[in-house]
Design a protein around this motif. Structure first.
Motif, PDB file in Angstrom:
ATOM      1  N   PHE A 156       0.796  -1.231   0.000  1.00  0.00           N
ATOM      2  CA  PHE A 156       0.000   0.000   0.000  1.00  0.00           C
ATOM      3  C   PHE A 156       0.832   1.286   0.000  1.00  0.00           C
ATOM      4  O   PHE A 156       0.703   2.114  -0.896  1.00  0.00           O
ATOM      5  CB  PHE A 156      -0.983   0.007   1.172  1.00  0.00           C
ATOM      6  N   TRP A 157       1.675   1.493   1.020  1.00  0.00           N
ATOM      7  CA  TRP A 157       2.401   2.760   1.109  1.00  0.00           C
ATOM      8  C   TRP A 157       3.453   2.931   0.019  1.00  0.00           C
ATOM      9  O   TRP A 157       3.564   4.038  -0.536  1.00  0.00           O
ATOM     10  CB  TRP A 157       2.984   2.968   2.498  1.00  0.00           C
ATOM     11  N   PRO A 158       4.230   1.907  -0.333  1.00  0.00           N
ATOM     12  CA  PRO A 158       5.125   2.102  -1.483  1.00  0.00           C
ATOM     13  C   PRO A 158       4.369   2.457  -2.759  1.00  0.00           C
ATOM     14  O   PRO A 158       4.821   3.294  -3.546  1.00  0.00           O
ATOM     15  CB  PRO A 158       5.844   0.761  -1.610  1.00  0.00           C
ATOM     16  N   LEU A 159       3.193   1.842  -2.972  1.00  0.00           N
ATOM     17  CA  LEU A 159       2.392   2.159  -4.149  1.00  0.00           C
ATOM     18  C   LEU A 159       1.887   3.606  -4.113  1.00  0.00           C
ATOM     19  O   LEU A 159       1.910   4.308  -5.130  1.00  0.00           O
ATOM     20  CB  LEU A 159       1.210   1.194  -4.273  1.00  0.00           C
ATOM     21  N   MET A 160       1.455   4.083  -2.944  1.00  0.00           N
ATOM     22  CA  MET A 160       1.000   5.466  -2.824  1.00  0.00           C
ATOM     23  C   MET A 160       2.143   6.445  -3.106  1.00  0.00           C
ATOM     24  O   MET A 160       1.964   7.440  -3.814  1.00  0.00           O
ATOM     25  CB  MET A 160       0.431   5.738  -1.419  1.00  0.00           C
ATOM     26  N   ILE A 161       3.322   6.177  -2.564  1.00  0.00           N
ATOM     27  CA  ILE A 161       4.484   7.039  -2.809  1.00  0.00           C
ATOM     28  C   ILE A 161       4.854   7.018  -4.285  1.00  0.00           C
ATOM     29  O   ILE A 161       5.142   8.059  -4.886  1.00  0.00           O
ATOM     30  CB  ILE A 161       5.669   6.605  -1.922  1.00  0.00           C
ATOM     31  N   TRP A 162       4.829   5.846  -4.897  1.00  0.00           N
ATOM     32  CA  TRP A 162       5.154   5.713  -6.321  1.00  0.00           C
ATOM     33  C   TRP A 162       4.149   6.479  -7.187  1.00  0.00           C
ATOM     34  O   TRP A 162       4.537   7.187  -8.115  1.00  0.00           O
ATOM     35  CB  TRP A 162       5.179   4.235  -6.705  1.00  0.00           C
ATOM     36  N   LEU A 163       2.865   6.350  -6.887  1.00  0.00           N
ATOM     37  CA  LEU A 163       1.838   7.060  -7.649  1.00  0.00           C
ATOM     38  C   LEU A 163       1.970   8.573  -7.500  1.00  0.00           C
ATOM     39  O   LEU A 163       1.820   9.320  -8.475  1.00  0.00           O
ATOM     40  CB  LEU A 163       0.440   6.611  -7.224  1.00  0.00           C
ATOM     41  N   MET A 164       2.265   9.035  -6.283  1.00  0.00           N
ATOM     42  CA  MET A 164       2.438  10.471  -6.080  1.00  0.00           C
ATOM     43  C   MET A 164       3.645  10.998  -6.839  1.00  0.00           C
ATOM     44  O   MET A 164       3.608  12.096  -7.400  1.00  0.00           O
ATOM     45  CB  MET A 164       2.545  10.781  -4.588  1.00  0.00           C
ATOM     46  N   ALA A 165       4.723  10.219  -6.874  1.00  0.00           N
ATOM     47  CA  ALA A 165       5.906  10.637  -7.624  1.00  0.00           C
ATOM     48  C   ALA A 165       5.638  10.587  -9.125  1.00  0.00           C
ATOM     49  O   ALA A 165       6.057  11.477  -9.870  1.00  0.00           O
ATOM     50  CB  ALA A 165       7.090   9.748  -7.265  1.00  0.00           C
ATOM     51  N   LYS A 166       4.956   9.570  -9.577  1.00  0.00           N
ATOM     52  CA  LYS A 166       4.679   9.404 -11.001  1.00  0.00           C
ATOM     53  C   LYS A 166       3.776  10.518 -11.535  1.00  0.00           C
ATOM     54  O   LYS A 166       4.001  11.026 -12.625  1.00  0.00           O
ATOM     55  CB  LYS A 166       4.026   8.051 -11.253  1.00  0.00           C
TER      56      LYS A 166
END
Length: 74
Positions: A58-68
């Motif tokens: 969950f949190w790595p995916l949220m960070i990745w989406l925000m960066a992307k």
């Protein structure tokens, strides 16, 4: 895992390799945990495994989406 792979890949937080590393490690650990479930309980607790995978990603995916999608750029 996410931050280490992102740092080593030099694309920082939007690295596809970083998010896939997290997914692969999460699934790998849950397969190992499934083996333990089969030995100790006699069956695989699939619901618990899916819950653990989602919590891990969950949190790595949220960070990745925000960066992307450049959430921090304004």
């Amino acid at each position: 895992m996410f931050f280490i792979v992102a740092f080593l890949h030099h694309r920082q937080l939007k690295s596809h390799f970083a998010i896939w590393a997290v997914v692969i490690v999460a699934v790998g650990y849950e397969l190992f945990d499934a083996r333990d479930d089969l030995i100790n309980h006699g069956y695989w607790r699939i619901g618990a495994s899916m819950h653990d995978i989602i919590n891990t990603i969950f949190w790595p995916l949220m960070i990745w989406l925000m960066a992307k999608f450049k959430v921090w750029k304004g």
